[in-house]
Each structure stands twice: as C-alpha cells, then as structure tokens.
Scaffold this motif. Structure first.
Motif, short mmCIF file in Angstrom:
data_model
loop_
_atom_site.label_atom_id
_atom_site.label_comp_id
_atom_site.label_asym_id
_atom_site.label_seq_id
_atom_site.Cartn_x
_atom_site.Cartn_y
_atom_site.Cartn_z
N ILE A 34 1.51 -1.85 -3.14
CA ILE A 34 2.80 -1.21 -3.47
C ILE A 34 3.23 -1.50 -4.92
O ILE A 34 3.85 -0.65 -5.56
N ASP A 35 2.90 -2.67 -5.44
CA ASP A 35 3.30 -3.02 -6.81
C ASP A 35 2.20 -2.81 -7.84
O ASP A 35 2.47 -2.40 -8.96
N THR B 272 -0.04 2.40 -0.35
CA THR B 272 0.57 2.11 0.93
C THR B 272 1.84 1.30 0.64
O THR B 272 2.18 1.05 -0.52
N SER B 273 2.55 0.86 1.66
CA SER B 273 3.86 0.27 1.41
C SER B 273 3.88 -1.25 1.50
O SER B 273 4.94 -1.85 1.59
N SER B 274 2.70 -1.87 1.48
CA SER B 274 2.67 -3.33 1.59
C SER B 274 1.93 -3.96 0.42
O SER B 274 1.34 -3.25 -0.40
N SER B 275 1.95 -5.28 0.37
CA SER B 275 1.25 -6.01 -0.70
C SER B 275 -0.16 -6.32 -0.23
O SER B 275 -0.37 -7.21 0.58
N THR B 276 -1.10 -5.58 -0.77
CA THR B 276 -2.49 -5.72 -0.33
C THR B 276 -3.24 -6.73 -1.19
O THR B 276 -4.38 -7.06 -0.89
N THR B 277 -2.62 -7.16 -2.27
CA THR B 277 -3.27 -8.14 -3.15
C THR B 277 -2.94 -9.56 -2.66
O THR B 277 -2.19 -9.73 -1.71
N VAL B 278 -3.49 -10.53 -3.34
CA VAL B 278 -3.48 -11.91 -2.82
C VAL B 278 -2.07 -12.42 -2.47
O VAL B 278 -1.89 -13.14 -1.49
N GLY B 279 -1.08 -12.01 -3.27
CA GLY B 279 0.29 -12.49 -3.03
C GLY B 279 0.80 -12.16 -1.65
O GLY B 279 1.65 -12.88 -1.09
N GLY B 280 0.31 -11.06 -1.09
CA GLY B 280 0.74 -10.64 0.25
C GLY B 280 0.45 -11.68 1.31
O GLY B 280 1.13 -11.76 2.34
N GLY C 247 3.30 -12.73 3.65
CA GLY C 247 3.03 -12.03 4.90
C GLY C 247 2.48 -12.90 6.01
O GLY C 247 2.49 -12.50 7.18
N ALA C 248 1.97 -14.09 5.65
CA ALA C 248 1.51 -15.01 6.70
C ALA C 248 2.44 -16.23 6.74
O ALA C 248 2.40 -17.00 7.69
N GLY C 249 3.25 -16.38 5.68
CA GLY C 249 4.15 -17.53 5.63
C GLY C 249 3.41 -18.82 5.37
O GLY C 249 3.54 -19.80 6.10
N VAL C 250 2.56 -18.81 4.33
CA VAL C 250 1.82 -20.02 3.96
C VAL C 250 1.93 -20.22 2.44
O VAL C 250 2.15 -19.25 1.71
N TRP D 155 -9.02 -10.08 -11.67
CA TRP D 155 -8.09 -10.99 -12.33
C TRP D 155 -6.83 -11.18 -11.49
O TRP D 155 -6.39 -12.29 -11.22
N LEU D 156 -6.29 -10.03 -11.04
CA LEU D 156 -5.04 -10.03 -10.28
C LEU D 156 -5.13 -10.86 -9.00
O LEU D 156 -4.22 -11.60 -8.64
N ASP D 157 -6.26 -10.72 -8.31
CA ASP D 157 -6.45 -11.42 -7.05
C ASP D 157 -6.99 -12.84 -7.25
O ASP D 157 -7.09 -13.60 -6.30
N GLY D 158 -7.39 -13.15 -8.46
CA GLY D 158 -7.99 -14.47 -8.70
C GLY D 158 -9.25 -14.67 -7.88
O GLY D 158 -9.47 -15.73 -7.29
N LEU D 159 -10.09 -13.64 -7.84
CA LEU D 159 -11.27 -13.68 -6.97
C LEU D 159 -12.18 -14.85 -7.34
O LEU D 159 -12.47 -15.08 -8.51
#
Ligand code: IMP
Length: 424
Positions: free
Chosen positions: A230-231, A239-247, A251-254, A320-324
C-alpha cells in the motif's frame, strides 16, 4: 531454525506457498500477518493440490501451529470452509490454528462494495480479487471496522452494525442503486460465525510473546508481493495492506528483533495480475509462451497473469526496502522454454536512464526497460536438485541476479513438486 520471513518481492504469485511449505518442516509456528482471501497459495503434495486463501500452508505439517495475525482481514465463512476442507482431508486444526482477536472481519458489504467500486472505475480498474479487501481495510483505518472479538459480544456487535450499516446501505442503495443489507440478518450471521470461530480466536500478541520467549521458531508467511504494498508499491494499483517487511511487526504484533532471516521470493521472470504498469511485460507470443509453460493463471481468481522478463530495477529497490538476507528464485524451469533471456537493468524514462524506482505512477508508466541479454540453456532444468547439476547458463543467470541485487540466492525451485528444489 532462526525466525524467518518469507516475502514476495514482485507483484504476488511468486510461489511463496511452496517455499513456506519447505521451510515449515523446521519451524514450530507459521504466522500470517497481512492480506486476506485475496491470497491463494497452491501447494502440491503427492499429486494432491491444495489451495489456501487464509490458513497458512504450514497447517499441512503435522504438529505445526499456525496463526492468522491481527493484520489479516478475515472472511469468516471462507475461513470456516477452509477448516472444513482440511478436516475432510483428515487434517485436524483444533489446537493448531489460532486467529487474532484484533483481526478485522470482511463483511458481505465489503465484497459488494469492492465489486461496485471496480465497476465504477471504467477503464481504470485496479483488477482486485473482489474479496472485499480494500473496503475492509478502509473501514479498519476509518475506525469503523468489526473485529473478530466483536463477534461474541452481542451488544457491541449490534451497536457497531447500527453505526456502520446505514452508511453502507446509503452508498449501496442510493449511489449504486443496488440492494442493501438487513441489519438483523447480518447480525445473526455474524453471531453464528463468532460461535463457530471462538475456540480458535485468541489475544495473539500475548501468544506471540509467549512463543518467542519460549525459544520456539516462527516462520512469517507473506501474502502478495512488495510491488503491491500500500505504501511502497505501484499505488493505486496495489493491495490495501503492508506486504513489505514492516507489515510483519504491526500485523503479527512482534518486535523487529523477532525476525532473523528475511527471504525474498521471486520468480525467474515476472508476472502481474490486475491493472497497472508493468515495464517488462511481454505481449503476444513471448508472453503467451511463459504463461502456458508457467501455467500462469490465478489461484484465487483463475485470471490469466500478465507475463514478462525479470525486472532487476524493481527487485533491487525491494531488496533494500525489505532488508533481504537471501533470495529464493522459483519456476526456473519455465525458462527452459526460451532461447534467450533478458533482464531489465535500468529504465529509460522521458529520455533519461535510471536505476531508481519512480514514486510517480505516471513516470513509471512511461518506463521503457533497458535489457541485458543472457544466453538460455537450450535444455531442461526441471527437477534439478543440485546446484552443480544446473547448466552453466542457468548458473550464470542466477549469479547475475545475485550480483545485481547484492543478495545471495539460497533456494531455487525447479518444478512444482515439493522435491523439485535446490537448497544451497
Ligand atoms: P485486492 O487485494 O483484491 O484489493 O487487489 C488489489 C490488486 O492486488 C489487484 O491488482 C490484484 O490482482 C492484486 N492481488 C491481490 N492479491 C494478490 C495475490 O495474491 N497475487 C497477485 N496479485 C494479487
């Protein structure tokens, strides 16, 4: 196993299901943190084909536990259907499947509004999966969403429906001229979903804390892909959710420290479903060839996927964004079909060459791919399980990707079956 995230790094459908399935053997928990029934994970086990939309594919592994996190939007009848399918296959989910009580519920009006809004867009359709994803996340951020925990609080549920339904009905009936929803029917349906799902619903944040503190290993299973974020994706064709690592964290609360290993999953080429720009798209015969060889039809909607060459500019942005920390390449065998391989190493936009991902969709729509051409392997890599058994051209292709992205490739999938994989 180290706590691992498996994330799609393209426009979804990268074959994450198979990789999650593979890695789930060494994990104690598999956790979903975003998306909803728009996802479709196909897993092949001994000629049996399973398609899941909500339940993490880790459920197929005996003794593994699965969580649908708070960042997921849950369609209760669909979830109940998946649970029933698994039960019929002899796979018990009781005590192994947990759903966050903070997760938002996809209501029937969300699905209707998804379809009506798409129709309204005329030629500018996003091409959503029509599963109510956008409208459900909209209500979540507008703070009028219904959460899983509301489903067994009759008074609260009724009050929420009384607040939200008149607005939905006004839109559906007055603006779109369609039939609205009756409060009492929705209310009774929602209460019955609550009764059926209550044994599975929990405070997932407390649960995750307990799990992580116990030293159990967790696999975080992403849905869709980074370019649909989404960002960070190709907004509004996302789509309407955060599919990258920040999600994962929201989204899991960790906390971020909960993830040690971040695996980006990419096909050996690119596909996209729905609307929006796709610089390396192949139209005509070449695209058809990849589609047919790769069986590129949506698991959720059955739609033919748009196919094209690998886009390394987009992948490097996501790496880079996901810090793979590593990459997985899937469907390498599909490239058996082509004599010559192309990878996009830059975009040309309004006469300027760039390796940056444009933030402006209008500019991105104008991006022309600059290709590097690599030799094909004129043979088959189908079912290869050892790196050293790959043809030199296939190794070269993979090494080129590694070097461009600066991320090592550790897993390569060479066919649809569980065993058709190289683990380096
Ligand atoms: P939505 O998630 O149904 O709202 O759809 C928004 C966009 O994301 C559309 O282009 C969909 O085709 C795409 N999309 C959603 N889920 C998936 C998926 O699992 N794989 C590939 N594309 C997806």
């Amino acid at each position: 196993m180290a706590n691992t995230a498996v994330l799609g790094v393209q426009w979804g459908d990268e074959g994450k299901g198979k990789i999650v399935d593979l890695l789930a053997e060494d994990a104690d928990w598999v956790v979903r943190f975003q998306g909803g029934t728009n996802a479709g994970h196909t897993v092949l086990v001994k000629d049996k084909c399973y398609i899941f939309h909500l339940i993490p594919s880790g459920i197929l592994h005996e003794g593994k536990k699965c969580l649908i996190g708070n960042g997921v939007v849950v369609d209760p009848p669909e979830l109940l259907k998946e649970m029933e399918t698994l039960r019929r296959e002899g796979i018990e989910v009781k005590g192994r499947l947990f759903v966050s009580d903070r997760a938002h519920v996809i209501m029937p009006y969300h699905k209707k509004l998804d379809a009506l809004s798409e129709k309204l867009k005329g030629g500018k359709q996003i091409g959503t999966t029509l599963r109510g994803i956008g409208p459900a996340y909209s209500d979540k951020t507008a703070r009028v969403g219904i959460r899983m925990q509301d489903l067994w609080h009759p008074q609260r549920l009724r009050e929420k429906l009384e607040e939200v339904l008149p607005v939905k009905n006004l839109l559906i009936e007055e603006f779109f001229g369609e039939e609205g929803y009756e409060l009492e029917t929705l209310y009774q349906d929602a209460l019955s979903w609550g009764r059926d799902l209550k044994p599975y619903v929990c405070n997932s944040h407390s649960l995750m804390r307990e799990v992580l503190e116990s030293g159990a290993s967790v696999l975080f299973e992403g849905a869709q892909g980074a370019m649909l974020d989404i960002d960070c994706g190709t907004y509004p064709y996302v789509t309407s959710s955060s599919t990258t690592v920040g999600g994962i964290f929201t989204g899991a609360g960790v906390p971020p420290s909960a993830v040690d290993r971040i695996i980006g999953v990419s096909k050996a080429y690119t596909t996209r479903v729905g609307g929006g720009p796709f610089p390396t798209e192949l139209e005509g015969k070449e695209g058809d060839l990849l589609r047919e060889y790769g069986k590129e039809y949506g698991a959720t909607t059955g739609r033919p996927r748009r196919c094209g060459w690998l886009d390394l500019v987009a992948l490097r942005y996501v790496a880079w964004l996901d810090g793979l920390t590593e990459m997985t390449i899937t469907k390498l065998d599909v490239l058996d079909a082509v004599d010559q391989l192309k990878v996009c190493v830059a975009y040309e936009i309004e006469g300027e060459r760039t390796q940056e991902m444009p933030s402006d969709l209008e500019l991105f729509s104008k991006a022309k791919p600059v290709y590097e051409v690599l030799p094909g392997w004129q043979g088959s890599v189908r079912g290869v399980t050892k790196w050293q058994d790959l043809p030199p051209q296939a190794k070269k292709y993979l090494e080129y990707i590694e070097e461009f992205l600066g991320v090592p490739i550790r897993i390569v999938s060479t066919g649809p079956d569980r065993e058709e994989v190289i683990v380096r």
